[in-house]
Design an enzyme around this catalytic site. Structure first.
Site, PDB file in Angstrom:
ATOM      1  N   GLY A  20      -6.823  -4.922 -64.935  1.00  0.00           N
ATOM      2  CA  GLY A  20      -6.922  -3.467 -65.112  1.00  0.00           C
ATOM      3  C   GLY A  20      -6.611  -2.834 -63.068  1.00  0.00           C
ATOM      4  O   GLY A  20      -7.562  -1.955 -62.837  1.00  0.00           O
ATOM      5  N   ASN A  65      -4.798  -3.188 -60.966  1.00  0.00           N
ATOM      6  CA  ASN A  65      -3.714  -1.573 -60.774  1.00  0.00           C
ATOM      7  C   ASN A  65      -4.121  -0.887 -61.037  1.00  0.00           C
ATOM      8  O   ASN A  65      -4.522   1.036 -60.537  1.00  0.00           O
ATOM      9  CB  ASN A  65      -2.064  -2.329 -61.167  1.00  0.00           C
ATOM     10  CG  ASN A  65      -1.868  -3.057 -60.707  1.00  0.00           C
ATOM     11  OD1 ASN A  65      -1.204  -2.774 -59.425  1.00  0.00           O
ATOM     12  ND2 ASN A  65      -1.185  -4.392 -61.220  1.00  0.00           N
ATOM     13  N   ASN A  81       6.690   1.488 -63.338  1.00  0.00           N
ATOM     14  CA  ASN A  81       6.135   0.588 -64.054  1.00  0.00           C
ATOM     15  C   ASN A  81       6.270  -0.379 -62.787  1.00  0.00           C
ATOM     16  O   ASN A  81       7.242  -0.197 -61.912  1.00  0.00           O
ATOM     17  CB  ASN A  81       7.370  -0.860 -65.069  1.00  0.00           C
ATOM     18  CG  ASN A  81       6.388  -2.041 -65.829  1.00  0.00           C
ATOM     19  OD1 ASN A  81       5.615  -2.604 -65.187  1.00  0.00           O
ATOM     20  ND2 ASN A  81       7.423  -2.449 -65.200  1.00  0.00           N
ATOM     21  N   HIS A  85       6.086  -4.524 -61.309  1.00  0.00           N
ATOM     22  CA  HIS A  85       6.508  -5.613 -61.679  1.00  0.00           C
ATOM     23  C   HIS A  85       5.937  -6.839 -60.698  1.00  0.00           C
ATOM     24  O   HIS A  85       6.417  -6.395 -59.768  1.00  0.00           O
ATOM     25  CB  HIS A  85       7.730  -5.567 -62.639  1.00  0.00           C
ATOM     26  CG  HIS A  85       8.303  -7.217 -62.713  1.00  0.00           C
ATOM     27  ND1 HIS A  85       8.053  -7.821 -64.331  1.00  0.00           N
ATOM     28  CD2 HIS A  85       9.274  -8.684 -61.860  1.00  0.00           C
ATOM     29  CE1 HIS A  85       8.348  -8.667 -63.955  1.00  0.00           C
ATOM     30  NE2 HIS A  85       8.816  -9.174 -63.238  1.00  0.00           N
ATOM     31  N   GLU A  96       1.663  -5.483 -54.716  1.00  0.00           N
ATOM     32  CA  GLU A  96       1.418  -4.151 -56.368  1.00  0.00           C
ATOM     33  C   GLU A  96       0.752  -3.017 -56.031  1.00  0.00           C
ATOM     34  O   GLU A  96       1.158  -2.237 -56.338  1.00  0.00           O
ATOM     35  CB  GLU A  96       1.035  -5.242 -57.461  1.00  0.00           C
ATOM     36  CG  GLU A  96       1.707  -6.285 -57.611  1.00  0.00           C
ATOM     37  CD  GLU A  96       1.364  -6.859 -58.920  1.00  0.00           C
ATOM     38  OE1 GLU A  96       1.326  -5.547 -59.720  1.00  0.00           O
ATOM     39  OE2 GLU A  96       1.432  -8.072 -58.976  1.00  0.00           O
TER      40      GLU A  96
HETATM   41  C1  GRF Z   1      -0.741  -9.134 -62.953  1.00  0.00           C
HETATM   42  O1  GRF Z   1      -0.263  -9.971 -63.677  1.00  0.00           O
HETATM   43  C2  GRF Z   1       0.105  -8.125 -62.401  1.00  0.00           C
HETATM   44  O2  GRF Z   1       1.005  -9.195 -61.883  1.00  0.00           O
HETATM   45  C3  GRF Z   1       0.968  -7.057 -63.274  1.00  0.00           C
HETATM   46  O3  GRF Z   1       0.212  -7.571 -64.653  1.00  0.00           O
HETATM   47  C4  GRF Z   1      -0.969  -8.179 -64.378  1.00  0.00           C
HETATM   48  C5  GRF Z   1      -2.353  -7.479 -64.545  1.00  0.00           C
HETATM   49  O4  GRF Z   1      -2.562  -6.566 -63.888  1.00  0.00           O
HETATM   50  N1  GRF Z   1       1.280  -6.032 -62.736  1.00  0.00           N
HETATM   51  P1  GRF Z   1      -3.876  -5.556 -63.136  1.00  0.00           P
HETATM   52  O5  GRF Z   1      -4.715  -6.831 -62.065  1.00  0.00           O
HETATM   53  O6  GRF Z   1      -3.931  -5.576 -64.954  1.00  0.00           O
HETATM   54  O7  GRF Z   1      -3.597  -4.089 -63.279  1.00  0.00           O
END
Ligand code: GRF
Length: 196
Positions: free
Chosen positions: A11, A13, A97, A99, A169
């Site tokens: 989590g 992001n 999304n 990626h 990201e």
């Molecule tokens: C990571 O591999 C990220 O690159 C992709 O989802 C995975 C987990 O991200 N978007 P997060 O830390 O759970 O947001």
């Protein structure tokens, strides 16, 4: 706007989006977080921020929850399941999304998480990066909102590279969500125009 976030993992992001709504410039609020993994740390992050955190694996129930919370934007943030065409049509042009590669490279079935970065290193590309896109019926295929590059260093391994990509990201996901909430994104065919 009400933002619903779907997660499967740590989590980071999600955390970045929450911070963006609290301290940043995202004119929206995360009002529900749903995970298909019961022990996803992302659910803890939601709880720590007084956001309803729901473990749910049934997609019809997930759609119901998103409607109940009157979600205007669905963000797939490290959500490791492909959503069905039905889900996509229920929230047409309202699902984005993130990626961890420069789509259309290293995307689609099998390319997720660390596997992406290992494939990038094994292929020998000099640049990778991250992509934020609208979700359509085909995985990792919808109109691209934003991308940002990350240089692949000679001494990188999947771990060190994934760390640098993750930072990118967070940046482009927050910026894309900010623009969506300010209604500054328009889709024309495959292209997304930013009307800043
Ligand atoms: C990571 O591999 C990220 O690159 C992709 O989802 C995975 C987990 O991200 N978007 P997060 O830390 O759970 O947001």
């Amino acid at each position: 706007l009400n933002i619903g976030v779907l997660v499967s993992g740590g989590g980071t992001n999600l955390q970045s989006i929450i911070d963006g709504t609290k301290f940043g410039n995202i004119k929206g609020n995360v009002n529900v977080v749903i995970s298909n993994k019961e022990n996803a740390y992302a659910l803890q992050r939601a709880k720590h921020n007084d956001i309803d955190a729901i473990y749910e694996t049934n997609e019809d129930k997930i759609i119901e929850i998103l409607k109940k919370y009157k979600v205007d934007l669905v963000v797939l943030a490290g959500y490791l399941k492909i959503i069905s065409p039905k889900f996509v049509s229920e929230f047409k042009d309202k699902i984005i999304n993130i990626h961890p590669s420069l789509i259309p490279s290293f995307c689609g079935g099998g390319y997720y998480g660390e596997k992406v970065h290992q494939a990038v290193i094994d292929y020998g590309v000099k640049f990778t990066g991250a992509t934020v896109h609208f979700v359509d019926e085909v995985a990792d295929n919808g109109p691209i909102i934003m991308q940002k590059t990350v240089e692949v260093k000679q001494d990188d391994d999947a771990k060190t590279l994934s760390k640098r990509v993750l930072e990118v990201e967070h940046k482009i996901l927050n910026e894309s969500i900010r623009l969506f909430c300010e209604n500054k994104l328009s889709i024309q065919g495959r292209r997304v125009f930013i009307n800043e």
